[in-house]
Design a protein around this motif. Structure first.
Motif, PDB file in Angstrom:
ATOM      1  N   ILE A   1       0.836  -1.214   0.000  1.00  0.00           N
ATOM      2  CA  ILE A   1       0.000   0.000   0.000  1.00  0.00           C
ATOM      3  C   ILE A   1       0.864   1.254   0.000  1.00  0.00           C
TER       4      ILE A   1
ATOM      5  N   GLY B   1       2.479   1.927  -3.272  1.00  0.00           N
ATOM      6  CA  GLY B   1       1.546   2.561  -4.188  1.00  0.00           C
ATOM      7  C   GLY B   1       1.434   4.057  -3.944  1.00  0.00           C
TER       8      GLY B   1
ATOM      9  N   GLY C   1       2.820   0.693  -9.775  1.00  0.00           N
ATOM     10  CA  GLY C   1       1.360   0.765  -9.705  1.00  0.00           C
ATOM     11  C   GLY C   1       0.692  -0.509 -10.181  1.00  0.00           C
ATOM     12  N   ILE C   2       1.172  -1.060 -11.303  1.00  0.00           N
ATOM     13  CA  ILE C   2       0.612  -2.320 -11.809  1.00  0.00           C
ATOM     14  C   ILE C   2       0.823  -3.444 -10.796  1.00  0.00           C
TER      15      ILE C   2
ATOM     16  N   VAL D   1       1.201  -3.189  -7.531  1.00  0.00           N
ATOM     17  CA  VAL D   1       0.341  -2.976  -6.359  1.00  0.00           C
ATOM     18  C   VAL D   1      -1.084  -3.440  -6.648  1.00  0.00           C
ATOM     19  N   VAL D   2      -1.626  -3.019  -7.779  1.00  0.00           N
ATOM     20  CA  VAL D   2      -3.005  -3.385  -8.136  1.00  0.00           C
ATOM     21  C   VAL D   2      -3.141  -4.893  -8.306  1.00  0.00           C
ATOM     22  N   ALA D   3      -2.136  -5.528  -8.914  1.00  0.00           N
ATOM     23  CA  ALA D   3      -2.206  -6.971  -9.164  1.00  0.00           C
ATOM     24  C   ALA D   3      -2.054  -7.783  -7.895  1.00  0.00           C
TER      25      ALA D   3
ATOM     26  N   LEU E   1      -2.450  -6.738  -4.476  1.00  0.00           N
ATOM     27  CA  LEU E   1      -3.288  -6.452  -3.302  1.00  0.00           C
ATOM     28  C   LEU E   1      -4.385  -7.489  -3.055  1.00  0.00           C
TER      29      LEU E   1
END
Length: 420
Positions: free
Chosen positions: A355, A358, A383-384, A386-388, A390
């Motif tokens: 987190i 990010g 960013g990619i 983190v999103v993938a 989490l």
């Protein structure tokens, strides 16, 4: 007359700082936990996280170049988005350490449980005694030296390298088949666990300004450090997978000792146990010192009780240390009851790290305003990632939600001085 600051960090110094910052006690159990989670797919997870952490580390270095006086991730976010998000970022670090440090302590003492039959209750009591003693040492002003910290890092490297080296003759190629026994989703779960092992890049990013030749040496030191760290991590996991028979119960508690016992003999397992205990006992004082200082910093900003920022006669943030001890005690008790496992604690620490990474990616864009594609790559990849990743932390993210809820609920009380 103003004396020019002499830049003293070269490649070898930077590599030593990066390696010592990232290598930690969590590696004592992670090879076994990830192997149990994803089988041979754990190797894919280790390599993938190692590669992805490279642009993350470069991003932190670039942020430190933009903010050479920055004190860490909360400072980056504070400068980009203000005090509220800056303090929240600090909370996401401060309040997950009470999960991470007891888990590290138990991971080392699990080797004593495996090797000497130390009873479970005695293991938890001993973990609390060591943490309590480390807190007392901090309060009276006794802290771990740089030489002692280097010795701990050296012990981790020796243990991992020895495990890899002696395992080669005993490795069974068929142990790596099937590659994905639990499917691709298990690789994501293993990667979420692995993030516990990679917390630390942000702690030394400020040395980017100290390089003699930053354009060349900074990238070299990051890449070499990643090769060393990733190689040790992936290699030790490969040793566990290749030597330990499937279904062996101790693979999740004392994997490195188990490999050494199977590959060399009981004496090597005893040595691994002694090193494991030394690692976690020696690191406790350093972790408490650093975390209590973070607590004091948050208290000075008004997001924790002001008393936590006051030093005692020995120069220690006594109240901050005592808050940590209380939190350690609660978490150890909860873990003793079986409500939180070591793997859960790893997920909690890793979740906070992801987190905050990010948030730092967003801060990077706002503070550095990248113009070239190469400058955009670190925040985009972060960013990619983190999103993938989490979603794989699952229900453990409730801890970060509760931390955020507590922060927004209590910050006005602290800032008004109603709780000092």
């Amino acid at each position: 007359m103003v004396t020019e600051h002499k830049k003293h960090v070269n490649v070898s110094t930077a590599i030593a700082l990066y390696v010592s910052s990232v290598l930690g006690g969590g590696i004592l159990v992670l090879p076994g936990l990830t192997a149990a989670t994803a089988g041979a797919g754990a190797l894919i997870a280790w390599v993938a996280v190692s590669v992805i952490c490279l642009p993350i580390a470069l991003m932190f270095g670039r942020l430190s170049s933009a903010l050479p006086d920055a004190g860490g991730v909360s400072s980056f976010v504070r400068n980009a988005f203000g005090d509220t998000l800056g303090d929240l970022t600090g909370w996401l670090y401060f309040w997950v350490i009470p999960f991470g440090q007891p888990a590290v302590m138990l991971s080392g003492l699990a080797y004593a449980h495996y090797e000497f039959g130390l009873p479970r209750t005695a293991t938890y009591v001993l973990a609390w005694v060591i943490l309590c003693s480390s807190c007392i040492l901090n309060i009276i002003g006794t802290r771990i030296s740089a030489h002692a910290q280097s010795a701990i890092t050296g012990a981790i490297i020796v243990l991992l390298f020895a495990t890899i080296l002696v395992s080669f003759p005993k490795v069974h190629a068929e142990a790596y088949q099937p590659l994905l026994p639990h499917g691709w989703s298990s690789v994501g779960s293993a990667a979420a666990l692995i993030m516990w092992a990679y917390v630390g890049w942000e702690n030394v990013s400020s040395i980017a300004e100290e390089f003699r030749n930053p354009k060349r040496d900074f990238i070299i030191s990051i890449v070499v450090s990643m090769v060393i760290i990733g190689g040790l991590y992936a290699g030790s996991t490969a040793a566990v997978l290749g030597v330990v028979p499937p279904g062996q119960q101790d693979i999740q508690t004392a994997p490195l000792a188990l490999v050494l016992r199977l590959a060399v003999g009981s004496w090597a397992s005893w040595l691994a146990t002694a090193i494991a205990i030394m690692i976690v006992v020696g690191s406790a004082t350093a972790i408490i010192w650093g975390t209590s200082s973070l607590g004091a910093s948050l208290a000075r900003s008004g997001s924790l009780p002001g008393k936590m920022a006051i030093r005692n006669s020995k120069g220690s943030f006594q109240s901050s240390v005592l808050v940590l001890l209380a939190a350690y005690t609660i978490v150890l008790f909860v873990m003793y009851l079986g409500w939180v496992q070591i793997s859960d604690a790893a997920m909690i620490v890793g979740g906070s790290a992801v987190i905050t990474y990010g948030l730092c990616a967003l801060a990077y864009v706002r503070l550095t305003r990248p113009k070239r594609l190469t400058s955009w790559l670190p925040p985009i990849i972060t960013g990619i990632f983190v999103v993938a990743l989490l979603p794989f932390f699952g229900k453990m993210l409730v801890v970060q939600f509760l931390i955020a809820f507590a922060y927004f609920g209590l910050r006005s009380i602290f800032r008004r001085g109603l709780i000092s």
